[in-house]
Design an enzyme around this catalytic site. Structure first.
Site, short mmCIF file in Angstrom:
data_model
loop_
_atom_site.label_atom_id
_atom_site.label_comp_id
_atom_site.label_asym_id
_atom_site.label_seq_id
_atom_site.Cartn_x
_atom_site.Cartn_y
_atom_site.Cartn_z
CG ASN A 49 -1.89 -1.10 1.00
OD1 ASN A 49 -2.91 -0.23 0.28
ND2 ASN A 49 -2.20 -1.67 1.83
NE ARG A 108 -1.48 1.36 23.81
CZ ARG A 108 -2.59 1.08 23.43
NH1 ARG A 108 -2.88 -0.22 23.15
NH2 ARG A 108 -3.74 1.06 24.22
CG LEU A 156 -1.44 3.41 16.57
CD1 LEU A 156 -1.99 4.26 15.59
CD2 LEU A 156 -0.10 4.32 17.20
CG HIS A 179 -9.81 -3.39 8.13
ND1 HIS A 179 -9.24 -3.84 9.11
CD2 HIS A 179 -11.43 -3.95 8.36
CE1 HIS A 179 -9.39 -4.99 9.52
NE2 HIS A 179 -10.75 -5.02 9.11
#
Ligand code: GAR
Length: 207
Positions: free
Chosen positions: A13, A61, A89, A105
């Site tokens: 992509n 994270r 995220l 997606h």
């Protein structure tokens, strides 16, 4: 518009974005959380700056996402594209990039959020499958939908054949969606993506 691409693997992509090129936007940075992601080499070949931000190097994270955010800001990125970025995220990062980040997606959302979308589509017996470009929200694979493309599911499809048919459409809709955003042709209103000019026939194809 300066586009920053986040990826984790193959980078087809990203390649579609690099190949599309446009007056209104360019890929100004590619970041991978996986140091050996083939997508990084694709960016390098195209002369696009790359960064590796390995999630395993950070204690948690928020620290990882702080580093991602810092790299994006240092490169003056205006739109973040998640193109096969396989990390979830957190809410702080998502809020900071609200309506300035999109994800591709491999399903017709809201069907088949998460992983293994092609296998699950075959198991469910759906007759149509596809892909979605949507603005990023804290909820996984959710957010205002910019563009979708549908493909038929054939009786003899395997996971691989269906994935390939969907991927070809991903490579088409992702640059198109980025173009719409870069050209200011769409905006988010009440958590729906609407055409800025309601008469814009490519954004509103039924008109
Ligand atoms: C693409 O099919 C993309 O839609 C999917 O990963 C693949 C990446 O391929 N993304 C997700 O599943 C995210 N939930 P690529 O690296 O060749 O672009």
């Amino acid at each position: 518009m300066r586009v920053g691409v986040l990826l984790s693997g193959r980078g087809s992509n990203l390649q579609a974005l690099l190949d599309a090129g446009a007056a209104s936007w360019n890929v100004a940075l590619a970041i991978s959380n996986e140091p050996d992601a083939p997508g990084l080499a694709r960016a390098g070949t195209a002369g696009v700056p790359t960064r590796t931000v390995p999630h395993r190097d950070f204690p948690d994270r928020p620290a990882f996402e702080e580093a991602l955010d810092a790299a994006l800001r240092a490169a003056e990125i205006e739109l973040v594209v998640l193109a096969g970025f396989m990390r979830v995220l957190g809410p702080d990062f998502v809020a900071r990039w609200r309506d300035r980040s999109v994800n591709i997606h491999p399903s017709l959302l809201p069907a088949f959020r998460g992983l293994d979308t092609h296998r699950r589509a075959l198991e469910a017996g759906v007759r149509w499958h596809g892909c979605t470009v949507h603005f990023v929200r804290a909820e996984l694979d959710a957010g205002p939908i910019v563009l979708q493309a549908a493909v038929p599911v054939r009786p003899d499809d395997t996971e691989e054949s269906l994935a390939a048919r969907v991927l070809a459409r991903e490579h088409h809709v992702l640059p198109m969606a980025v173009g719409w955003i870069a050209e200011g042709r769409v905006r988010v209103e009440d958590e729906r993506v609407v055409a800025v000019d309601p008469g814009d026939s490519s954004v509103n194809p039924s008109q």
